[in-house]
Design a protein around this motif. Structure first.
Motif, PDB file in Angstrom:
ATOM      1  N   LYS A  52      13.785  16.436   1.268  1.00  0.00           N
ATOM      2  CA  LYS A  52      15.218  16.575   0.994  1.00  0.00           C
ATOM      3  C   LYS A  52      15.634  15.867  -0.292  1.00  0.00           C
ATOM      4  O   LYS A  52      16.798  15.929  -0.693  1.00  0.00           O
ATOM      5  N   GLY A  53      14.703  15.168  -0.936  1.00  0.00           N
ATOM      6  CA  GLY A  53      15.027  14.479  -2.177  1.00  0.00           C
ATOM      7  C   GLY A  53      15.596  13.089  -2.001  1.00  0.00           C
ATOM      8  O   GLY A  53      16.257  12.566  -2.901  1.00  0.00           O
ATOM      9  N   ILE A  54      15.325  12.449  -0.860  1.00  0.00           N
ATOM     10  CA  ILE A  54      15.767  11.072  -0.631  1.00  0.00           C
ATOM     11  C   ILE A  54      14.682  10.118  -1.118  1.00  0.00           C
ATOM     12  O   ILE A  54      13.520  10.254  -0.720  1.00  0.00           O
ATOM     13  N   PRO A  55      15.010   9.139  -1.956  1.00  0.00           N
ATOM     14  CA  PRO A  55      14.002   8.140  -2.341  1.00  0.00           C
ATOM     15  C   PRO A  55      13.611   7.313  -1.120  1.00  0.00           C
ATOM     16  O   PRO A  55      14.476   6.811  -0.401  1.00  0.00           O
ATOM     17  N   VAL A  56      12.324   7.170  -0.881  1.00  0.00           N
ATOM     18  CA  VAL A  56      11.828   6.454   0.291  1.00  0.00           C
ATOM     19  C   VAL A  56      11.126   5.169  -0.141  1.00  0.00           C
ATOM     20  O   VAL A  56      10.259   5.182  -1.019  1.00  0.00           O
ATOM     21  N   ALA A  57      11.532   4.058   0.473  1.00  0.00           N
ATOM     22  CA  ALA A  57      10.846   2.777   0.327  1.00  0.00           C
ATOM     23  C   ALA A  57      10.285   2.378   1.683  1.00  0.00           C
ATOM     24  O   ALA A  57      10.709   2.902   2.730  1.00  0.00           O
ATOM     25  N   VAL A  71      -6.085  -2.087  -9.780  1.00  0.00           N
ATOM     26  CA  VAL A  71      -4.945  -2.955 -10.072  1.00  0.00           C
ATOM     27  C   VAL A  71      -3.658  -2.167  -9.861  1.00  0.00           C
ATOM     28  O   VAL A  71      -3.550  -1.012 -10.291  1.00  0.00           O
ATOM     29  N   THR A  72      -2.684  -2.795  -9.185  1.00  0.00           N
ATOM     30  CA  THR A  72      -1.374  -2.181  -8.939  1.00  0.00           C
ATOM     31  C   THR A  72      -0.273  -3.195  -9.236  1.00  0.00           C
ATOM     32  O   THR A  72      -0.542  -4.390  -9.417  1.00  0.00           O
ATOM     33  N   PRO A  73       0.979  -2.738  -9.239  1.00  0.00           N
ATOM     34  CA  PRO A  73       2.080  -3.713  -9.283  1.00  0.00           C
ATOM     35  C   PRO A  73       2.069  -4.599  -8.048  1.00  0.00           C
ATOM     36  O   PRO A  73       1.539  -4.219  -6.984  1.00  0.00           O
ATOM     37  N   GLY A  74       2.677  -5.772  -8.157  1.00  0.00           N
ATOM     38  CA  GLY A  74       2.902  -6.592  -6.973  1.00  0.00           C
ATOM     39  C   GLY A  74       3.743  -5.839  -5.963  1.00  0.00           C
ATOM     40  O   GLY A  74       4.629  -5.055  -6.326  1.00  0.00           O
ATOM     41  N   LEU A  75       3.480  -6.062  -4.690  1.00  0.00           N
ATOM     42  CA  LEU A  75       4.218  -5.378  -3.628  1.00  0.00           C
ATOM     43  C   LEU A  75       5.602  -5.996  -3.471  1.00  0.00           C
ATOM     44  O   LEU A  75       5.785  -7.205  -3.660  1.00  0.00           O
ATOM     45  N   VAL A  76       6.565  -5.169  -3.120  1.00  0.00           N
ATOM     46  CA  VAL A  76       7.942  -5.606  -2.911  1.00  0.00           C
ATOM     47  C   VAL A  76       8.314  -5.327  -1.462  1.00  0.00           C
ATOM     48  O   VAL A  76       8.369  -4.171  -1.039  1.00  0.00           O
ATOM     49  N   ASP A  77       8.521  -6.392  -0.687  1.00  0.00           N
ATOM     50  CA  ASP A  77       8.913  -6.236   0.721  1.00  0.00           C
ATOM     51  C   ASP A  77      10.431  -6.278   0.777  1.00  0.00           C
ATOM     52  O   ASP A  77      11.053  -7.336   0.698  1.00  0.00           O
ATOM     53  N   ALA A  78      11.036  -5.103   0.923  1.00  0.00           N
ATOM     54  CA  ALA A  78      12.475  -4.940   0.709  1.00  0.00           C
ATOM     55  C   ALA A  78      13.332  -5.120   1.952  1.00  0.00           C
ATOM     56  O   ALA A  78      14.543  -4.884   1.895  1.00  0.00           O
ATOM     57  N   HIS A  79      12.747  -5.569   3.053  1.00  0.00           N
ATOM     58  CA  HIS A  79      13.548  -5.788   4.273  1.00  0.00           C
ATOM     59  C   HIS A  79      12.779  -6.758   5.158  1.00  0.00           C
ATOM     60  O   HIS A  79      11.797  -6.390   5.812  1.00  0.00           O
ATOM     61  N   GLY A 109      22.273   9.675  -2.958  1.00  0.00           N
ATOM     62  CA  GLY A 109      21.304   8.880  -3.692  1.00  0.00           C
ATOM     63  C   GLY A 109      20.937   7.564  -3.039  1.00  0.00           C
ATOM     64  O   GLY A 109      20.229   6.743  -3.632  1.00  0.00           O
ATOM     65  N   VAL A 110      21.389   7.330  -1.814  1.00  0.00           N
ATOM     66  CA  VAL A 110      21.037   6.106  -1.089  1.00  0.00           C
ATOM     67  C   VAL A 110      19.530   6.094  -0.822  1.00  0.00           C
ATOM     68  O   VAL A 110      18.939   7.109  -0.458  1.00  0.00           O
ATOM     69  N   ILE A 111      18.912   4.938  -0.998  1.00  0.00           N
ATOM     70  CA  ILE A 111      17.476   4.794  -0.762  1.00  0.00           C
ATOM     71  C   ILE A 111      17.233   4.560   0.724  1.00  0.00           C
ATOM     72  O   ILE A 111      17.905   3.743   1.359  1.00  0.00           O
ATOM     73  N   ALA A 112      16.287   5.289   1.289  1.00  0.00           N
ATOM     74  CA  ALA A 112      15.900   5.118   2.687  1.00  0.00           C
ATOM     75  C   ALA A 112      14.765   4.105   2.758  1.00  0.00           C
ATOM     76  O   ALA A 112      13.686   4.332   2.203  1.00  0.00           O
ATOM     77  N   VAL A 113      15.011   2.971   3.413  1.00  0.00           N
ATOM     78  CA  VAL A 113      13.974   1.960   3.592  1.00  0.00           C
ATOM     79  C   VAL A 113      13.397   2.130   5.000  1.00  0.00           C
ATOM     80  O   VAL A 113      14.062   1.829   6.000  1.00  0.00           O
ATOM     81  N   ASN A 161      10.255   2.002  -5.617  1.00  0.00           N
ATOM     82  CA  ASN A 161      11.421   2.337  -4.789  1.00  0.00           C
ATOM     83  C   ASN A 161      11.890   1.134  -3.990  1.00  0.00           C
ATOM     84  O   ASN A 161      13.097   0.960  -3.770  1.00  0.00           O
ATOM     85  N   ALA A 162      10.958   0.304  -3.542  1.00  0.00           N
ATOM     86  CA  ALA A 162      11.351  -0.913  -2.833  1.00  0.00           C
ATOM     87  C   ALA A 162      12.128  -1.840  -3.766  1.00  0.00           C
ATOM     88  O   ALA A 162      13.145  -2.428  -3.376  1.00  0.00           O
ATOM     89  N   ALA A 163      11.658  -1.977  -5.001  1.00  0.00           N
ATOM     90  CA  ALA A 163      12.374  -2.805  -5.967  1.00  0.00           C
ATOM     91  C   ALA A 163      13.779  -2.256  -6.218  1.00  0.00           C
ATOM     92  O   ALA A 163      14.752  -3.011  -6.310  1.00  0.00           O
ATOM     93  N   ALA A 164      13.901  -0.935  -6.324  1.00  0.00           N
ATOM     94  CA  ALA A 164      15.215  -0.323  -6.545  1.00  0.00           C
ATOM     95  C   ALA A 164      16.151  -0.586  -5.376  1.00  0.00           C
ATOM     96  O   ALA A 164      17.364  -0.750  -5.572  1.00  0.00           O
TER      97      ALA A 164
END
Length: 408
Positions: free
Chosen positions: A310-315, A67-75, A284-288, A355-358
């Motif tokens: 490099k510490g970039i949040p990746v979605a 079981v996982t969280p629901g997927l978030v399609d961010a683009h 702090g910009v998220i990379a999608v 990260n996609a939700a963010a």
């Protein structure tokens, strides 16, 4: 009494938190064996080891599954007229994406079809896509306009997206993308189109409340950095969040612009320079990342491994659209993210959930399974997390729960 109890969970796998995570933290997934989840009022009230939860009005037996969280399609570009299957042979013959656009095809072909389509027609088509997305585990989706390039059609797309969010189980977050291409009527006077976007279109969209974000296609032969800055600065001043299609085909500085403007996300980034990635890391910009697009266009893949180092949040997202990524299957995008972006399964799960939700402003309510968040949950026909990345090509979802309701 608990509204819903999901019991007999073999492995509960989830990131934790209410913001994007980066670096080594992106791979920190909580794994709980023999778990259960309790839901009250559409929200998660308990998630953890089996505890003898109180009686529930309804019980779902996960049967020892993952079981996982629901997927978030961010683009995505969910609402559009027509398709573009006629471009496949052109691609196979080596005609490049921007060359198709210059010749009046590509995005402009979809613009013509979307302008001609009625609102109910667009709704029926997009709602059918949303049905299938939900069946494949996507419980929240971001969608962009951008296939009108005039105010009337752009607003039509945004109204359709809002109607889907109201009437469909899936949640829809809308982005205005009038700066997707230059329409035929402005091809000889591009600055006049930018004037139109800034002075007429953006104020109307912002006042309508139909979009939360604005996006721009910053790219060679489309919107240059100065034009993109002007559009996005105006959007920000009008109260819209900022996103950017950045450095997809050529490294023109889109990543740096995203950092400069404090965008919530920079998307694509296939050709982002080291300087651009450093700017994203500092801001702090998220990379999608959109691996299915690279796959379909047969292009290089974004340097997601470098981004994480490099510490970039990746979605990750599908970029579902009729031209460069005609698939809304997040499961496929997740597998390609592992095989080509070199994300680990744990990093990829975080990229497709928290990260996609963010990246669409929803991390406070979605993207993880923990008390207080929306009960958007996927039960997989899989014994463990690695399995859903390993066995691609079929729908591995056993059951979807959206806002505490079992989707039949």
């Amino acid at each position: 009494m608990t509204d819903l109890l999901i019991k007999n969970i073999g492995v509960l796998a989830t990131p934790l938190g209410k913001c994007a995570v980066s670096g080594s933290a992106q791979g920190e997934i909580q794994l709980v064996e023999n778990a259960e989840i309790a839901v009250e009022g559409g929200k998660i009230s308990y998630a953890g080891a089996e505890s003898g939860a109180p009686n529930a009005a309804a019980v779902v037996d996960a049967g020892g599954r993952l079981v996982t969280p629901g997927l978030v399609d961010a683009h995505t570009h969910l609402v559009f007229g027509g398709f573009r299957q006629n471009e496949l042979e052109m691609k196979l013959a080596g005609v490049q994406y921007l060359d198709i656009l210059r010749a009046g095809g590509g995005i402009l072909s979809t613009v013509r079809a979307t302008r001609a389509a009625g609102e109910d027609e667009l709704y029926a088509k997009a709602a059918a896509f949303a049905d299938d997305m939900l069946r494949h585990g996507t419980t929240t989706v971001e969608t962009k306009s951008g296939y009108g390039l005039d105010t009337e059609t752009e607003m039509k797309q945004l109204r359709v997206a809002a109607r889907i969010s109201r009437e469909h189980a899936i949640d829809v977050v809308s982005t205005y993308m009038g700066a997707h291409a230059f329409p035929d009527e402005y091809k000889e006077n591009r600055e006049a189109f930018v004037d139109f976007l800034v002075n007429e279109a953006l104020p109307q969209v912002a006042s309508s409340g139909l979009a939360e974000f604005a996006d721009v296609f910053a790219e060679t032969a489309v919107f240059d950095i100065a034009q993109s800055r002007r559009v996005l600065t105006t959007a920000r001043e009008l109260g819209l969040g900022v996103k950017i299609h950045a450095d997809e085909i050529n490294p023109i500085g889109g990543a740096q612009l995203a950092a400069e403007l404090g965008a919530i996300s920079a998307d694509h980034l296939l050709q982002a320079s080291d300087e651009g990635l450093d700017a994203l890391a500092a801001s702090g910009v998220i990379a999608v990342c959109l691996p299915a697009t690279s796959f379909y266009l047969d292009k290089n893949f974004a340097r997601a491994r470098t981004m994480i180092e490099k510490g970039i949040p990746v979605a990750i997202a599908t970029d579902f659209n009729p031209g460069s990524s005609p698939s809304f299957n997040m499961q496929f995008a997740m597998t390609v993210a592992c095989l080509k972006l070199r994300l680990t399964p744990k990093e990829a799960l975080c990229a497709a959930t928290l990260n996609a939700a963010a990246s669409i402003g929803r991390a406070d309510s979605k993207g993880s399974i923990e008390p207080g968040k929306d009960a958007d949950i996927v039960i997989w026909d899989a014994p463990d997390l690695n399995f859903i990345f390993y066995r691609y090509g079929n729908n591995q979802v056993h059951k979807v729960i959206k806002s505490g309701r079992v989707i039949e």
